[in-house]
Design an enzyme around this catalytic site. Structure first.
Site, PDB file in Angstrom:
ATOM      1  N   GLN A   1      -5.491  -1.567   9.398  1.00 31.10           N
ATOM      2  CA  GLN A   1      -5.333  -2.898   8.796  1.00 31.10           C
ATOM      3  C   GLN A   1      -5.972  -3.971   9.681  1.00 31.10           C
ATOM      4  OE1 GLN A   1      -4.013  -3.423   5.767  1.00 31.10           O
ATOM      5  NE2 GLN A   1      -4.158  -5.635   5.875  1.00 31.10           N
TER       6      GLN A   1
ATOM      7  N   LYS B   1       0.842  -1.200   0.000  1.00 29.63           N
ATOM      8  CA  LYS B   1       0.000   0.000   0.000  1.00 29.63           C
ATOM      9  C   LYS B   1       0.878   1.251   0.000  1.00 29.63           C
ATOM     10  CE  LYS B   1      -3.930  -2.190   2.204  1.00 29.63           C
ATOM     11  NZ  LYS B   1      -4.535  -2.643   3.470  1.00 29.63           N
TER      12      LYS B   1
ATOM     13  N   ASP C   1     -11.838   2.489   3.516  1.00 27.75           N
ATOM     14  CA  ASP C   1     -12.262   1.082   3.407  1.00 27.75           C
ATOM     15  C   ASP C   1     -13.757   0.969   3.105  1.00 27.75           C
ATOM     16  OD1 ASP C   1     -10.318  -0.945   3.688  1.00 27.75           O
ATOM     17  OD2 ASP C   1     -10.065  -0.468   5.818  1.00 27.75           O
TER      18      ASP C   1
HETATM   19  N1  GUN Z   1      -7.105  -6.827   5.686  1.00 26.69           N
HETATM   20  C1  GUN Z   1      -7.299  -7.567   4.567  1.00 26.69           C
HETATM   21  N2  GUN Z   1      -8.034  -6.878   3.666  1.00 26.69           N
HETATM   22  C2  GUN Z   1      -8.313  -5.672   4.218  1.00 26.69           C
HETATM   23  C3  GUN Z   1      -9.000  -4.513   3.769  1.00 26.69           C
HETATM   24  O1  GUN Z   1      -9.559  -4.454   2.666  1.00 26.69           O
HETATM   25  N3  GUN Z   1      -9.037  -3.466   4.637  1.00 26.69           N
HETATM   26  C4  GUN Z   1      -8.454  -3.506   5.858  1.00 26.69           C
HETATM   27  N4  GUN Z   1      -8.557  -2.437   6.633  1.00 26.69           N
HETATM   28  N5  GUN Z   1      -7.792  -4.572   6.310  1.00 26.69           N
HETATM   29  C5  GUN Z   1      -7.713  -5.641   5.495  1.00 26.69           C
END
Ligand code: GUN
Length: 281
Positions: free
Chosen positions: A96, A52, A119
């Site tokens: 996360q 990311k 998200d």
């Molecule tokens: N962990 C795995 N996929 C995601 C996601 O799309 N968003 C977040 N915040 N954590 C994750």
């Protein structure tokens, strides 16, 4: 059969975003900022967060990662989110998942101000999406949606079958496809005859976490099949779709890896840019 190249589509989306960020910088003299909170040292989460950050930088976003040990108190995390909510240089906040057990996931999600919820997990965004209003859309289903639209721009009247009913994927996917005038069926572990449902589908989105569940004879010709699954097996990483079998029938299919995965991160960057733009009005 069209092999849907998620890596290429994600690179194209990032290229568009990069140009847009340059334009936004010229217009507002600032760039969108993404802050990711990472708690603990779970390896997959660390890899996601590293990617990311890498791609956020590539696109020209201001990117920050805040790390806490998995013993961090819930209060510390909530206070940090409150601080980021007020920080004008932060357009998007992502915590996360998964979180350590002593931290209440829902509380964390609801503390993020909806306008910075990249998200799309906050109940306000979930509600806005289901009502067809402007909202952040969860990154994975958004990525699936963009891949489907690349193959078939007009989804009017198509029959879509979603395998899996999660808040993360299945439910928001349903909203996106409904908005496109698909007839949507959501299936799950209690569905009576999954094969029969899938055989009706023009579009299948498999997001259920069962290795190679969707078989070749579940898919009629001309079906677009999107595989969200990432399952560790003895054979290595496989999706929720039996790739070899299904590739013989489907019109288009995403590989695992290299399908939905790269699009998810690109969509996170897109959501960050969208949150920034909405905050400037
Ligand atoms: N962990 C795995 N996929 C995601 C996601 O799309 N968003 C977040 N915040 N954590 C994750």
């Amino acid at each position: 059969m069209i092999l849907i190249d998620g890596k290429k589509a994600a690179a194209e989306l990032r290229e568009e975003l990069k140009k847009e960020v340059i334009e936004l910088k010229a217009k507002y003299n600032k760039v969108p900022g993404l802050t990711v909170i990472l708690i603990g040292d779970m390896t997959p989460s660390q890899i996601y967060v590293r990617n990311k950050e890498k791609f956020a930088n590539e696109v020209g976003l201001k990117s920050e990662v805040i790390k806490y040990p998995d013993t961090v108190e819930e209060k510390t995390v909530l206070e940090k989110i409150e601080e980021l909510n007020k920080d004008e240089t932060v357009s998007g906040i992502l915590v996360q998942l998964p979180l350590p057990k002593h931290i209440d996931k829902q509380k964390v999600i609801e503390t993020i101000i909806p306008s910075k919820d990249v998200d799309g997990f906050h109940p306000m965004n979930v509600g806005n999406l289901s009502s067809g209003y402007e909202s952040s859309v969860p990154c994975t289903p958004l990525g699936c949606y963009l891949l489907i639209k690349k193959i078939e721009p007009n989804l009017n009247g198509k029959k879509a079958v979603i395998v899996g009913r999660s808040n993360l994927n299945g439910k928001p996917m349903m909203q996106l496809l409904l908005k496109e005038n698909c007839t949507v069926t959501i299936t799950h572990s209690k569905t009576k005859d999954l094969k029969l449902e899938c055989l009706e589908a023009d579009i299948i989105v498999a997001a259920v976490g069962i290795p190679e569940l969707v078989k070749g004879d579940w898919v009629k010709k001309d079906t677009i099949v999107i595989d969200v699954g990432i399952n560790k097996t003895d054979k290595g990483i496989v999706g929720d779709v039996a790739f070899e079998e299904v590739s013989k029938n489907a019109k288009a299919l995403t590989p695992v890896p290299g399908g939905v995965g790269p699009m998810t991160i690109a969509c996170l960057l897109k959501n960050t840019v969208e949150c920034f733009k909405r905050s400037q009005i």
